[in-house]
Design an enzyme around this catalytic site. Structure first.
Site, mmCIF file in Angstrom:
data_model
loop_
_atom_site.group_PDB
_atom_site.id
_atom_site.type_symbol
_atom_site.label_atom_id
_atom_site.label_comp_id
_atom_site.label_asym_id
_atom_site.label_seq_id
_atom_site.Cartn_x
_atom_site.Cartn_y
_atom_site.Cartn_z
ATOM 1 N N ASN A 10 40.396 39.666 39.392
ATOM 2 C CA ASN A 10 40.740 38.532 40.207
ATOM 3 C C ASN A 10 41.945 38.403 40.944
ATOM 4 O O ASN A 10 42.948 38.344 40.509
ATOM 5 C CB ASN A 10 40.621 37.253 39.432
ATOM 6 C CG ASN A 10 40.993 36.014 39.992
ATOM 7 O OD1 ASN A 10 40.886 35.946 41.239
ATOM 8 N ND2 ASN A 10 41.161 35.031 39.335
ATOM 9 N N TRP A 11 41.872 38.726 42.299
ATOM 10 C CA TRP A 11 43.066 38.936 43.138
ATOM 11 C C TRP A 11 43.706 37.460 43.658
ATOM 12 O O TRP A 11 44.833 37.607 44.178
ATOM 13 C CB TRP A 11 42.667 39.765 44.370
ATOM 14 C CG TRP A 11 42.449 41.122 44.189
ATOM 15 C CD1 TRP A 11 42.780 41.900 42.940
ATOM 16 C CD2 TRP A 11 41.938 42.170 44.942
ATOM 17 N NE1 TRP A 11 42.308 43.223 43.139
ATOM 18 C CE2 TRP A 11 41.737 43.277 44.425
ATOM 19 C CE3 TRP A 11 41.356 41.974 46.339
ATOM 20 C CZ2 TRP A 11 41.075 44.426 45.113
ATOM 21 C CZ3 TRP A 11 40.830 43.133 47.054
ATOM 22 C CH2 TRP A 11 40.748 44.444 46.332
ATOM 23 N N LYS A 12 43.184 36.375 43.086
ATOM 24 C CA LYS A 12 43.744 35.200 43.566
ATOM 25 C C LYS A 12 44.164 35.042 44.951
ATOM 26 O O LYS A 12 43.297 35.765 45.696
ATOM 27 C CB LYS A 12 44.797 34.772 42.380
ATOM 28 C CG LYS A 12 44.269 34.851 41.157
ATOM 29 C CD LYS A 12 45.444 34.494 40.091
ATOM 30 C CE LYS A 12 44.760 34.687 38.683
ATOM 31 N NZ LYS A 12 45.358 34.144 37.647
ATOM 32 N N HIS A 97 37.150 28.402 37.297
ATOM 33 C CA HIS A 97 38.492 29.035 36.891
ATOM 34 C C HIS A 97 39.268 28.219 36.576
ATOM 35 O O HIS A 97 39.545 27.094 37.149
ATOM 36 C CB HIS A 97 38.974 30.247 38.190
ATOM 37 C CG HIS A 97 40.243 30.801 37.474
ATOM 38 N ND1 HIS A 97 41.505 30.651 37.467
ATOM 39 C CD2 HIS A 97 40.211 32.301 36.916
ATOM 40 C CE1 HIS A 97 42.341 31.337 37.067
ATOM 41 N NE2 HIS A 97 41.483 32.444 36.794
ATOM 42 N N GLU A 99 42.434 27.711 37.456
ATOM 43 C CA GLU A 99 43.234 27.286 38.434
ATOM 44 C C GLU A 99 42.391 26.077 39.415
ATOM 45 O O GLU A 99 43.062 25.188 39.877
ATOM 46 C CB GLU A 99 43.950 28.316 39.336
ATOM 47 C CG GLU A 99 45.077 29.244 38.630
ATOM 48 C CD GLU A 99 45.088 30.472 38.532
ATOM 49 O OE1 GLU A 99 44.572 31.227 39.548
ATOM 50 O OE2 GLU A 99 45.494 31.289 37.663
ATOM 51 N N GLU A 169 38.837 32.350 29.319
ATOM 52 C CA GLU A 169 40.498 32.750 29.573
ATOM 53 C C GLU A 169 41.097 31.325 29.196
ATOM 54 O O GLU A 169 41.069 30.342 29.584
ATOM 55 C CB GLU A 169 40.616 32.642 31.230
ATOM 56 C CG GLU A 169 39.768 34.053 31.808
ATOM 57 C CD GLU A 169 40.317 34.177 33.030
ATOM 58 O OE1 GLU A 169 41.013 35.266 33.452
ATOM 59 O OE2 GLU A 169 40.348 33.379 33.952
ATOM 60 N N GLY A 175 48.801 34.437 33.324
ATOM 61 C CA GLY A 175 49.842 34.572 34.179
ATOM 62 C C GLY A 175 51.175 34.378 33.218
ATOM 63 O O GLY A 175 52.204 34.217 33.968
ATOM 64 N N SER A 212 46.387 37.526 30.939
ATOM 65 C CA SER A 212 47.515 38.508 30.579
ATOM 66 C C SER A 212 46.918 40.053 30.010
ATOM 67 O O SER A 212 47.781 40.640 29.350
ATOM 68 C CB SER A 212 48.637 38.106 29.696
ATOM 69 O OG SER A 212 49.209 36.906 30.430
ATOM 70 N N GLY A 233 44.021 39.323 36.382
ATOM 71 C CA GLY A 233 44.736 38.618 37.538
ATOM 72 C C GLY A 233 45.801 39.628 37.801
ATOM 73 O O GLY A 233 45.721 40.687 38.652
ATOM 74 N N GLY A 234 46.950 39.631 37.454
ATOM 75 C CA GLY A 234 48.127 40.336 37.841
ATOM 76 C C GLY A 234 47.988 41.694 37.604
ATOM 77 O O GLY A 234 48.566 42.508 38.810
HETATM 78 P P1 13P Z 1 46.328 37.191 34.409
HETATM 79 O O1 13P Z 1 45.856 38.405 34.198
HETATM 80 O O2 13P Z 1 47.405 37.365 35.742
HETATM 81 O O3 13P Z 1 47.074 36.243 33.473
HETATM 82 O O4 13P Z 1 45.322 36.407 35.333
HETATM 83 C C1 13P Z 1 44.175 36.039 34.343
HETATM 84 C C2 13P Z 1 43.202 35.133 35.139
HETATM 85 O O5 13P Z 1 43.469 34.034 35.553
HETATM 86 C C3 13P Z 1 41.868 36.087 35.833
HETATM 87 O O6 13P Z 1 41.045 35.116 36.371
#
Ligand code: 13P
Length: 250
Positions: A10-12, A97, A99, A169, A175, A212, A233-234
């Site tokens: 997930n590149w956000k 998600h 967010e 999640e 994050g 994470s 994500g990250g």
């Molecule tokens: P991180 O891996 O940056 O914690 O993000 C997780 C996420 O929200 C994937 O959708």
């Protein structure tokens, strides 16, 4: 034989079309498809098309949207419908998600409409569920996660449930560098699976863990049989780092 594993990036709000294409090309040059491993990429909406084009030759890679709106078309400024993201090359989308829920105020009812729109349009929903830190500390994890699950999936057919992917999640793990212990994640996955069975899922549902995940903790997480993959994500933002991560486990 080891189980099928899904690695989802997930590149956000990172990687425009130029960076997304460069990422996909670099990744493809370094990583060969592997039996039993499925890759998903969720770029920002503006980069779906570039990512899908660059990965078109890979049988193991699928591109999805990070969000969709449930109406087909019309005066909904700023939104993308299922047919629009599908035309751009998406074969699925994240729904609910953390967010979307906590930054943009998406409700359980919204997630139900989005899941329905995706299933009706022949796309795969990847439904995200997870509790906040206060909910976990209050002993409410299971109640919250199962409520989110039921709200989005109640009344769907066995076939539709079979086409749906779930990502657990925990909000407090996203994050933050803090992640659920493999045993804690597995316990929630077990509850999710039991609820999916009650809702009518036939066979084994795919339940991913996110929050994470990185190259240092992925092996311990995937050692739990309950985890069918990861949503990252990250640690998915750099092509070489992502190539390393998808090489671990399985
Ligand atoms: P991180 O891996 O940056 O914690 O993000 C997780 C996420 O929200 C994937 O959708």
């Amino acid at each position: 034989m080891s189980r099928r594993l899904i690695y989802a990036a997930n590149w956000k709000m990172h990687h425009g079309p130029v960076a997304a294409r460069a990422f996909a090309e670099r990744f493809s040059a370094t990583v060969e498809p592997r039996e039993g491993r499925e890759l998903w990429f969720f770029p920002p909406a503006v980069s779906i098309s570039a990512t899908a084009d660059a990965l078109a030759a890979r049988p193991d890679a699928t591109v999805g949207a990070q969000n969709v709106y449930w109406e087909q078309k019309g005066a909904f400024t700023g939104e993308s419908s299922v047919p629009l993201v599908a035309e751009a090359g998406a074969r699925g989308a994240l729904v609910g998600h953390s967010e979307r829920r906590h930054v943009f105020g998406e409700t359980d009812a919204d997630t139900a409409r989005k899941v329905a729109a995706l299933l009706d349009g022949g796309l795969v929903p990847m439904l995200c569920v997870g509790e906040t830190l206060a909910e976990r500390e209050g002993g409410d994890t299971e109640r919250v996660v199962l409520r989110q699950l039921r709200a989005a999936l109640e009344g769907r057919s066995a076939d539709e449930l079979g086409r749906t992917l779930i990502a657990y999640e925990p909000v407090w793990a996203i994050g933050t560098g803090r992640n659920a212990t493999p045993a804690d994640a597995a316990a929630v996955h077990r509850s999710i699976r039991a609820e999916l069975a009650r809702l009518g899922t036939a066979g084994r549902a795919s339940v991913l863990y996110g929050g994470s995940v990185n190259a240092r903790n992925i092996l311990a997480l995937l050692a739990e049989d309950e985890l069918d993959g990861v949503l990252v994500g990250g640690a998915s933002l750099d092509p070489d780092g992502w190539a390393e991560l998808v090489g671990l486990g399985g």
